[in-house]
Design an enzyme around this catalytic site. Structure first.
Site, PDB file in Angstrom:
ATOM      1  N   GLY A   1     -55.224  59.833 -23.618  1.00 26.56           N
ATOM      2  CA  GLY A   1     -53.814  59.766 -22.882  1.00 26.56           C
ATOM      3  C   GLY A   1     -53.643  60.765 -22.170  1.00 26.56           C
TER       4      GLY A   1
ATOM      5  N   GLY B   1     -59.411  63.308 -29.111  1.00 29.38           N
ATOM      6  CA  GLY B   1     -59.961  62.065 -28.399  1.00 29.38           C
ATOM      7  C   GLY B   1     -58.659  61.130 -27.909  1.00 29.38           C
ATOM      8  CG  ASP B   2     -57.112  58.267 -30.428  1.00 30.11           C
ATOM      9  OD1 ASP B   2     -58.050  57.607 -29.983  1.00 30.11           O
ATOM     10  OD2 ASP B   2     -56.593  57.812 -31.965  1.00 30.11           O
ATOM     11  CG  PHE B   3     -52.735  61.562 -29.169  1.00 27.29           C
ATOM     12  CD1 PHE B   3     -51.721  60.452 -28.668  1.00 27.29           C
ATOM     13  CD2 PHE B   3     -53.023  61.696 -30.541  1.00 27.29           C
ATOM     14  CE1 PHE B   3     -51.201  59.595 -29.753  1.00 27.29           C
ATOM     15  CE2 PHE B   3     -52.374  60.924 -31.472  1.00 27.29           C
ATOM     16  CZ  PHE B   3     -51.653  59.459 -31.293  1.00 27.29           C
TER      17      PHE B   3
ATOM     18  CG  ASP C   1     -59.693  61.051 -31.982  1.00 30.84           C
ATOM     19  OD1 ASP C   1     -60.543  61.946 -32.463  1.00 30.84           O
ATOM     20  OD2 ASP C   1     -58.975  61.238 -31.233  1.00 30.84           O
TER      21      ASP C   1
END
Length: 288
Positions: free
Chosen positions: A51, A45-47, A17
């Site tokens: 996502g 970044g990730d979520f 991330d």
């Protein structure tokens, strides 16, 4: 979905991330004045950039399929997703709202009436009194005479002195005392609650979005004619939806009509005692 873009010099590199938001330009925006950039865990970044953006792409593809009957390949990456989510500050770099170094702008900790302050018991209060009427309510709660301010609140040269004043004032009381003062007001001043506190207080985790007609998102019952902004959707009886399954041949057509608006012979048909989906433009069946 990938972290880095699938093209460019980072495509074959490992990353996390913090790396994705770093090369997106977002990380450079985050952090206090005169301090190093600060990564907000792996939320951005990730979520969010990954996502949530990928999920939005899937929904767009499903909507497009309704008209075309064709599927699509959904491609997303955390670099472009994070960059998109930061559109407001990125575009603000050309305007007074975000045209100064990191931590010296209106919404990134530079503004004293959009910040957090420690209380006497080591806890924190958040302040977001941007508009004049909210700022006036904040001063009233803090028991600060507007005439005693170091200067006009819009003047950035007064911000350091104003921040010092707010810092001293908030440290004069415990957080619970400030909550008692500001609860129910328009001062845009609320406690910074921690998850352990929320759990002790019986905080219930709710879906981020609810749809009135969907079967699986309601937490509690509500009136059919209540204003849309109240509650969390009427849903079904009880405090939540728990799937108990449908026995073969039991209420399947009724549920498809209620949930999907599907009609036998148009979207599905009865084949060998089971309901099967009809392919668009053809008649081969796909099992539901």
């Amino acid at each position: 979905m990938t972290g880095f873009r699938r093209d460019g010099k980072y495509a074959a590199m490992a990353g996390h991330d913090i790396n994705y938001i770093a090369v997106s330009g977002v990380l450079a925006l985050l952090g206090r004045k005169n301090e190093k950039p600060y990564a907000p865990a792996n939320i951005m970044g990730d979520f969010a950039g990954g996502g949530a953006m990928c999920f939005m792409g899937i929904l767009l593809a499903l909507l497009a399929r309704e008209g075309s009957g064709l599927g699509q390949v959904v491609e997303a990456n955390m670099v472009d997703g994070s960059n998109y989510l930061a559109s407001m500050p990125r575009l603000g770099l050309r305007h007074p709202i975000w045209d100064r170094p990191r931590g010296d702008n209106l919404l990134d900790g530079g503004c004293p009436y959009y910040d957090t302050y420690e209380t006497r018991d080591g806890k924190f209060m958040s302040v977001g009194a941007l508009e004049p009427q909210f700022f006036a309510a904040l001063l009233k709660g803090l028991d600060i005479d507007p005439a005693s301010l170091p200067g006009p609140r819009e003047d950035r040269d007064t911000w350091p002195a104003l921040a010092d004043l707010f810092t001293r004032t908030f440290k004069s009381k415990a957080r619970a005392e400030w909550e008692a003062i500001f609860d129910g007001t328009d001062a845009c001043c609320t406690p910074v609650l921690t998850y352990p506190e929320l759990e002790r207080g019986g905080f219930d985790q709710r879906p981020p979005v609810t749809l009135k007609g969907s079967p699986g998102i309601a937490i509690a019952d509500g009136e059919n004619d209540r204003p849309a902004a109240e509650g969390v959707g009427i849903g079904i009886e009880g405090d939540g939806w728990v799937s108990k399954g449908l026995p073969p041949g039991k209420d399947g057509e009724e549920k498809l009509a209620k949930w999907m608006g599907w009609i036998r012979g148009r979207q599905y048909d009865l084949v060998d005692g089971g309901l099967v989906k009809m392919e668009m433009g053809r008649n081969p069946y796909a099992k539901l």
